[in-house]
Design a protein around this motif. Structure first.
Motif, short mmCIF file in Angstrom:
data_model
loop_
_atom_site.label_atom_id
_atom_site.label_comp_id
_atom_site.label_asym_id
_atom_site.label_seq_id
_atom_site.Cartn_x
_atom_site.Cartn_y
_atom_site.Cartn_z
N ARG A 16 0.86 -1.17 0.00
CA ARG A 16 0.00 0.00 0.00
C ARG A 16 0.91 1.23 0.00
NH1 ARG A 16 -4.14 -1.20 4.81
NH2 ARG A 16 -2.22 -1.54 5.96
N ILE A 23 1.21 3.55 2.05
CA ILE A 23 1.81 3.83 3.35
C ILE A 23 3.16 3.11 3.47
CG2 ILE A 23 0.64 1.93 4.61
CD1 ILE A 23 0.33 3.96 6.95
N THR A 24 3.23 1.90 2.94
CA THR A 24 4.48 1.13 3.00
C THR A 24 5.46 1.63 1.94
OG1 THR A 24 3.25 -0.76 3.81
CG2 THR A 24 5.45 -1.19 2.96
N ASN A 63 5.85 4.49 0.93
CA ASN A 63 6.42 5.74 1.40
C ASN A 63 7.61 5.52 2.34
OD1 ASN A 63 6.16 8.63 2.96
ND2 ASN A 63 5.18 8.70 0.95
N LEU A 64 7.78 4.31 2.82
CA LEU A 64 8.85 4.00 3.78
C LEU A 64 9.96 3.15 3.18
CD1 LEU A 64 6.56 3.12 6.83
CD2 LEU A 64 7.63 5.31 6.32
N ASN A 77 -9.21 5.27 10.94
CA ASN A 77 -8.79 5.64 12.29
C ASN A 77 -8.10 7.01 12.21
OD1 ASN A 77 -7.29 6.06 14.68
ND2 ASN A 77 -7.12 3.86 15.06
N ASP A 112 -7.01 9.19 14.44
CA ASP A 112 -5.83 9.45 15.27
C ASP A 112 -4.56 8.88 14.64
OD1 ASP A 112 -7.30 10.74 17.14
OD2 ASP A 112 -7.56 8.99 18.44
N PHE A 113 -4.71 7.66 14.14
CA PHE A 113 -3.56 7.01 13.50
C PHE A 113 -3.09 7.82 12.30
CE2 PHE A 113 -2.15 4.26 9.99
CZ PHE A 113 -0.94 3.85 10.52
N SER A 159 -1.43 11.22 13.22
CA SER A 159 -0.11 11.08 13.80
C SER A 159 0.89 10.57 12.77
CB SER A 159 -0.22 10.22 15.06
OG SER A 159 0.76 9.26 15.10
N PHE A 160 0.45 9.67 11.92
CA PHE A 160 1.35 9.15 10.88
C PHE A 160 1.70 10.26 9.89
CE2 PHE A 160 3.15 6.49 7.68
CZ PHE A 160 3.62 5.40 8.39
N ARG A 175 4.14 12.71 11.46
CA ARG A 175 5.45 12.18 11.85
C ARG A 175 6.27 11.67 10.68
NH1 ARG A 175 5.63 7.52 16.29
NH2 ARG A 175 7.16 6.60 14.92
N LYS A 176 5.62 11.06 9.71
CA LYS A 176 6.42 10.21 8.85
C LYS A 176 6.25 10.37 7.34
CE LYS A 176 9.63 8.37 8.87
NZ LYS A 176 10.86 8.93 9.44
N ILE A 177 5.15 10.98 6.90
CA ILE A 177 4.89 10.96 5.46
C ILE A 177 5.79 11.91 4.68
CG2 ILE A 177 3.16 11.60 3.70
CD1 ILE A 177 2.65 8.89 4.87
N ASP A 178 6.40 11.42 3.63
CA ASP A 178 7.08 12.28 2.67
C ASP A 178 6.02 12.66 1.63
OD1 ASP A 178 10.23 12.52 1.22
OD2 ASP A 178 8.40 12.98 0.12
#
Lengths: 125, 222
Positions: free
Chosen positions: A3, A5-6, A8-9, A40, A42-43, A46-47, A50-53
């Motif tokens: 997905r 989200i993955t 992106n990491l 969700n 909140d998830f 926060s994601f 914190r983390k998304i490019d």
């Protein structure tokens, strides 16, 4: 499941791709499925913070045919935006295809929704 | 009590290629359950299991934390294991994201000090070093147990990189056996890398004396 989200990491980890190179991987020749996921807020919030490019996410979504995200990273995180983010990050599944490193052009295959990121001995940094 | 994840969809044919949940898996599940409150209080957003095998442990973590509160990444060098992990996620309604790679490979750049819960049940059985290297290169079931000298060769690589991957408040759960010299692992992680640790559980299972160790960063002196 690949997905966004993955995606992106994930970065290329072959030996000529240093800290800043090898990201984001470019999708090619993909088969995509859309599957509903549970929301969700909140998830996501926060994601996102914190983390998304952002540029990588917008670019990858576009490669998969989704242009719903704004080009500029939004400052205001409201519910409508989180719904958009939810769909793009969590509901688009790349089942088959490949991801190509923008730097060294290494090709990582995706099969049955799983990316194969193994490197041959001579490619390990 | 949190039930053991359903792995009834996996067959004997799967378990010819992928490590079947056994005592070392179950002590890890018990440790995560014993730590459930601590884990939930952390509100982890990124969890990663290295060497996820059947996917039983990641699915269990999903049951502890909830399927939508956290991203459940996992890696395994064995493609068959990654597929089992994916299926076990589906079977237990936890979205697991397996990637075929060695250790943390392609996540290292983007997840610098960002993983909130890291889990590793490593190949801990002492073998000849060569047996461990061959097993990893073979990307098959032998890689799930053959650990080289003192059973520590693969674990050592993760311990050395822990500071790079674990988030500030992150927790790292490691399975070990007595042969791995648990006191020495803990002392070294404290002295060389600044991680404190506790033994969450230990028990004897047949010939093995199993441990689950939890590592976290020492609070910096202010």
């Amino acid at each position: 499941m690949v997905r966004l989200i993955t995606h992106n990491l994930l970065a290329c980890h072959a030996k000529n791709c240093t800290q800043t190179k090898g990201f984001p991987l470019a999708f090619n020749d993909v088969r995509v499925e859309t599957k509903e996921a549970e929301f969700n807020a909140d998830f996501l919030k926060s994601f996102y913070e914190r983390k998304i490019d952002w540029d990588a996410l917008v670019g990858a979504a576009k490669q998969l045919g989704d242009t719903s995200l704004p080009l500029e990273r939004p400052e205001m995180v409201d519910d409508d935006f989180l719904q958009l983010l939810h769909h793009v990050l969590l509901e688009i599944h790349v089942e088959e295809g490949e991801m190509i490193c923008p730097n060294c052009k290494h090709v990582y295959k995706i099969r049955d929704g799983i990316p194969n990121m193994l490197l041959a001995e001579h490619e390990i940094g | 009590m949190i039930p053991t994840p359903d792995t009834s969809h996996l067959t004997n044919a799967d378990f010819e290629h992928v490590y079947e949940p056994a005592e070392d898996t179950f002590i890890l599940l018990d440790a995560l359950e014993a730590d459930a409150e601590r884990l939930r209080a952390l509100t982890p957003r990124i969890a990663m299991e290295i060497g996820s095998g059947s996917g039983c442990v990641s699915a269990f973590l999903g049951a502890v934390l909830g399927s939508t509160t956290c991203l459940y990444l996992s890696t395994d060098i064995n493609p068959h294991a990654a597929l089992c992990t994916l299926k076990t996620g589906g079977q237990n309604k936890v979205p697991l994201e397996p990637v075929v790679t060695s250790l943390i490979g392609p996540f290292a750049k983007r997840l610098h000090r960002a993983v909130d819960v890291l889990i590793f049940n490593p190949p801990y059985v002492p073998t000849e070093d060569e047996e461990m290297t061959d097993a990893q290169a073979g990307r098959a079931i032998e890689g799930s147990w053959a650990g080289g000298k003192q059973g520590m060769l693969v674990t050592e690589r993760v311990l050395c990189g822990l500071d790079e991957i674990l988030s500030e408040k992150g927790l790292f759960y490691l399975v070990a056996v007595k042969d791995n010299d648990v006191p020495s692992i803990r002392r070294r992680m404290d002295e060389e890398y600044g991680f404190e640790s506790d033994i969450v559980l230990q028990r004897r299972a047949g010939r093995e004396h199993l441990f689950v160790i939890r590592f976290s960063r020492k609070a910096s002196p202010s």
